[in-house]
Design a protein around this motif. Structure first.
Motif, PDB file in Angstrom:
ATOM      1  N   VAL A  17       0.857  -1.181   0.000  1.00  0.00           N
ATOM      2  CA  VAL A  17       0.000   0.000   0.000  1.00  0.00           C
ATOM      3  C   VAL A  17       0.894   1.232   0.000  1.00  0.00           C
ATOM      4  O   VAL A  17       1.791   1.354   0.829  1.00  0.00           O
ATOM      5  N   THR A  18       0.629   2.130  -0.937  1.00  0.00           N
ATOM      6  CA  THR A  18       1.441   3.342  -1.026  1.00  0.00           C
ATOM      7  C   THR A  18       1.013   4.350   0.041  1.00  0.00           C
ATOM      8  O   THR A  18      -0.116   4.284   0.537  1.00  0.00           O
ATOM      9  N   PRO A  19       1.894   5.276   0.399  1.00  0.00           N
ATOM     10  CA  PRO A  19       1.492   6.319   1.349  1.00  0.00           C
ATOM     11  C   PRO A  19       0.273   7.115   0.866  1.00  0.00           C
ATOM     12  O   PRO A  19      -0.565   7.501   1.663  1.00  0.00           O
ATOM     13  N   VAL A  20       0.177   7.341  -0.434  1.00  0.00           N
ATOM     14  CA  VAL A  20      -0.977   8.071  -0.961  1.00  0.00           C
ATOM     15  C   VAL A  20      -2.260   7.286  -0.689  1.00  0.00           C
ATOM     16  O   VAL A  20      -3.278   7.860  -0.286  1.00  0.00           O
ATOM     17  N   GLU A  21      -2.218   5.960  -0.858  1.00  0.00           N
ATOM     18  CA  GLU A  21      -3.402   5.132  -0.600  1.00  0.00           C
ATOM     19  C   GLU A  21      -3.748   5.099   0.885  1.00  0.00           C
ATOM     20  O   GLU A  21      -4.912   5.278   1.262  1.00  0.00           O
ATOM     21  N   SER A  22      -2.755   4.875   1.737  1.00  0.00           N
ATOM     22  CA  SER A  22      -3.040   4.779   3.169  1.00  0.00           C
ATOM     23  C   SER A  22      -3.490   6.127   3.731  1.00  0.00           C
ATOM     24  O   SER A  22      -4.447   6.197   4.500  1.00  0.00           O
ATOM     25  N   TRP A  23      -2.831   7.208   3.337  1.00  0.00           N
ATOM     26  CA  TRP A  23      -3.250   8.529   3.790  1.00  0.00           C
ATOM     27  C   TRP A  23      -4.588   8.909   3.173  1.00  0.00           C
ATOM     28  O   TRP A  23      -5.404   9.586   3.807  1.00  0.00           O
ATOM     29  N   GLY A  24      -4.836   8.489   1.940  1.00  0.00           N
ATOM     30  CA  GLY A  24      -6.137   8.751   1.300  1.00  0.00           C
ATOM     31  C   GLY A  24      -7.266   8.112   2.086  1.00  0.00           C
ATOM     32  O   GLY A  24      -8.319   8.729   2.306  1.00  0.00           O
ATOM     33  N   ARG A  25      -7.047   6.875   2.544  1.00  0.00           N
ATOM     34  CA  ARG A  25      -8.072   6.198   3.362  1.00  0.00           C
ATOM     35  C   ARG A  25      -8.260   6.908   4.696  1.00  0.00           C
ATOM     36  O   ARG A  25      -9.380   7.034   5.191  1.00  0.00           O
ATOM     37  N   ALA A  26      -7.166   7.367   5.280  1.00  0.00           N
ATOM     38  CA  ALA A  26      -7.266   8.094   6.555  1.00  0.00           C
ATOM     39  C   ALA A  26      -8.055   9.391   6.369  1.00  0.00           C
ATOM     40  O   ALA A  26      -8.894   9.746   7.207  1.00  0.00           O
ATOM     41  N   LEU A  27      -7.818  10.087   5.270  1.00  0.00           N
ATOM     42  CA  LEU A  27      -8.558  11.315   4.995  1.00  0.00           C
ATOM     43  C   LEU A  27     -10.024  11.019   4.680  1.00  0.00           C
ATOM     44  O   LEU A  27     -10.914  11.787   5.067  1.00  0.00           O
ATOM     45  N   ASP A  28     -10.301   9.892   4.012  1.00  0.00           N
ATOM     46  CA  ASP A  28     -11.690   9.475   3.763  1.00  0.00           C
ATOM     47  C   ASP A  28     -12.428   9.281   5.081  1.00  0.00           C
ATOM     48  O   ASP A  28     -13.579   9.708   5.241  1.00  0.00           O
ATOM     49  N   ALA A  29     -11.776   8.608   6.044  1.00  0.00           N
ATOM     50  CA  ALA A  29     -12.395   8.365   7.347  1.00  0.00           C
ATOM     51  C   ALA A  29     -12.646   9.678   8.079  1.00  0.00           C
ATOM     52  O   ALA A  29     -13.697   9.868   8.705  1.00  0.00           O
ATOM     53  N   LEU A  30     -11.710  10.591   8.004  1.00  0.00           N
ATOM     54  CA  LEU A  30     -11.875  11.892   8.644  1.00  0.00           C
ATOM     55  C   LEU A  30     -13.021  12.665   7.998  1.00  0.00           C
ATOM     56  O   LEU A  30     -13.848  13.270   8.683  1.00  0.00           O
TER      57      LEU A  30
END
Length: 112
Positions: free
Chosen positions: A12-25
Motif C-alpha cells: 500500500v502506497t502512502p498516498v493510498e493509506s493517507w487517502g483512506r485516513a482522509l476518507d475516514a476523517l
C-alpha cells in the motif's frame, strides 16, 4: 536489514493509506455536520488517529487543508447549533409539563 514497513500496509502506497485516513476523517466531518443540523447520520465507528502511515504525501496536502477548513467551520457553527438545541429542549419541557397530568398514587394503604 530490518523491514520498516508498518504491519498491514504491505503493498500500500502512502498516498493510498493517507487517502483512506482522509476518507475516514471526511466521513466523521459529515456525521458531525448532520448531527449539528438535526439529521440522523449513518452510523460509523468513532474516528481515531491513524498510526504508522509514514510521511504525508505532498499531493494530498490540498485535500487535508480543505478538510481542516471544514472541521473549523463545523466548530465555529457549534455554538449556534447548541443554542438551537437548548431552545428546543426548553420548549419540549414546557409542553410536556403543561400537557401531562399530575402523578397520583395508584394504591392507597387503608391499613395504616
Amino acid at each position: 536489514m530490518e523491514d520498516s514497513t508498518p504491519a498491514g500496509t504491505v503493498g500500500v502506497t502512502p498516498v493510498e493509506s493517507w487517502g483512506r485516513a482522509l476518507d475516514a476523517l471526511e466521513a466523521q466531518i459529515l456525521i458531525g455536520r448532520q448531527l449539528a443540523e438535526g439529521r440522523s447520520p449513518a452510523v460509523l465507528a468513532p474516528w481515531s488517529e491513524p498510526t504508522d502511515l509514514g510521511p504525508f504525501p505532498a499531493e494530498l496536502l490540498d485535500r487535508a487543508r480543505e478538510l481542516r477548513e471544514q472541521q473549523q467551520g463545523l466548530l465555529a457553527d457549534l455554538p449556534e447549533f447548541i443554542g438551537r438545541i437548548r431552545k428546543q429542549l426548553s420548549l419540549t419541557r414546557k409542553v410536556s409539563g403543561a400537557t401531562s397530568a399530575a402523578r397520583r398514587p395508584v394504591y392507597i394503604d387503608h391499613s395504616a
